[in-house]
Design an enzyme around this catalytic site. Structure first.
Site, short mmCIF file in Angstrom:
data_model
loop_
_atom_site.label_atom_id
_atom_site.label_comp_id
_atom_site.label_asym_id
_atom_site.label_seq_id
_atom_site.Cartn_x
_atom_site.Cartn_y
_atom_site.Cartn_z
CE LYS A 13 3.20 -40.41 -36.59
NZ LYS A 13 1.46 -41.01 -35.41
NE ARG A 88 -7.28 -41.46 -36.28
CZ ARG A 88 -5.22 -41.59 -36.55
NH1 ARG A 88 -4.79 -40.65 -38.06
NH2 ARG A 88 -4.44 -42.51 -36.15
NE ARG A 127 8.79 -46.83 -44.25
CZ ARG A 127 7.93 -46.81 -43.06
NH1 ARG A 127 6.58 -47.76 -43.70
NH2 ARG A 127 8.43 -45.25 -42.14
NE ARG A 160 4.99 -52.28 -43.93
CZ ARG A 160 6.04 -52.00 -43.74
NH1 ARG A 160 5.96 -53.13 -42.85
NH2 ARG A 160 6.49 -50.75 -43.29
NE ARG A 171 -0.64 -44.54 -45.23
CZ ARG A 171 1.41 -45.79 -44.50
NH1 ARG A 171 1.25 -46.31 -45.46
NH2 ARG A 171 1.27 -45.61 -43.82
#
Ligand SMILES: [Zn+2]
Length: 216
Positions: A13, A88, A127, A160, A171
């Site tokens: 995004k 949201r 990542r 992370r 998530r």
């Protein structure tokens, strides 16, 4: 241009938002950024919102909506904006609709960037971030010259907690559950534009520009 961008974590995004704000010279409004800005200053509503965040609670919709309403009165958004991370849920979507009516404005398009959950998990769990400078790498798509080491400063690359496979699946699930009603809501208003976020960035940009050409 008054736009909204929606999409799960890992869908890219950020890059698409950059394209849109550059193309239309409109500000990028993310509620995360607004909150950070409010918390750093001496604002009454910022203090109220922060009291929730400090307790680990969600900021209630009426406070978030009021913060957005105030943001919409600022000079830089009078000719357009790109909302990211807002609305949201349906309560927020309804509040935004009311703000638009009050201003005599309307939302031009809502971009829903989608990709298969497996692709998202793979992208995010691959990542790696430099502990020293924060540079971001990917174990498949953007490898450092030496595995585990930052090209820029030799710092150690770490994953992370947010990027771990189990965290990211959770998530994504939460995101899908929360936003499903909002997506249908904008679909009913004929504002929703589906963007395939599984392809490479140039392909996606092309899709976005094509759609915007049709709106203009
Ligand atoms: Zn580094």
């Amino acid at each position: 241009m008054r736009l909204i961008i929606m999409g799960p974590p890992g869908v890219g995004k950020g890059a698409k938002s950059k394209l849109l704000i550059k193309q239309y010279q409109i500000p990028h409004i993310s509620t995360g950024d607004i909150f950070r800005e409010l918390f750093s200053g001496d604002y009454e509503i910022g203090k109220i919102a922060k009291s929730y965040v400090d307790r680990g609670a969600l900021v209630p919709d009426d406070i978030t909506n009021e913060i957005v309403r105030q943001r919409l009165n600022q000079a830089d958004v009078q000719k357009g904006f790109l909302f990211d991370g807002y609305p949201r849920n349906i309560e927020q979507a309804e509040a935004l609709e009311q703000f638009m009516k009050d201003k005599g404005w309307k939302i031009d398009a809502v971009f829903n960037v989608q990709a298969d959950d497996n692709i998202l998990v793979k992208r995010i769990s691959g990542r790696r971030v430099c502990k020293t400078c924060g540079a971001v790498y990917h174990i498949e798509n953007n490898k450092p010259k030496v595995e585990g080491i930052c090209d820029l400063d030799g710092g150690k690359l770490i994953q992370r907690v947010d990027d771990r496979e189990e965290t990211i699946s959770h998530r994504i699930k939460i995101y899908q559950q929360q936003t499903k009603p909002v997506i249908s809501w904008y679909e009913d208003k004929n504002l929703l534009v589906h963007i395939d976020g599984s392809k490479d960035i140039n392909h996606t940009n092309e899709q976005i520009m094509k759609v915007l050409g049709e709106i203009n």
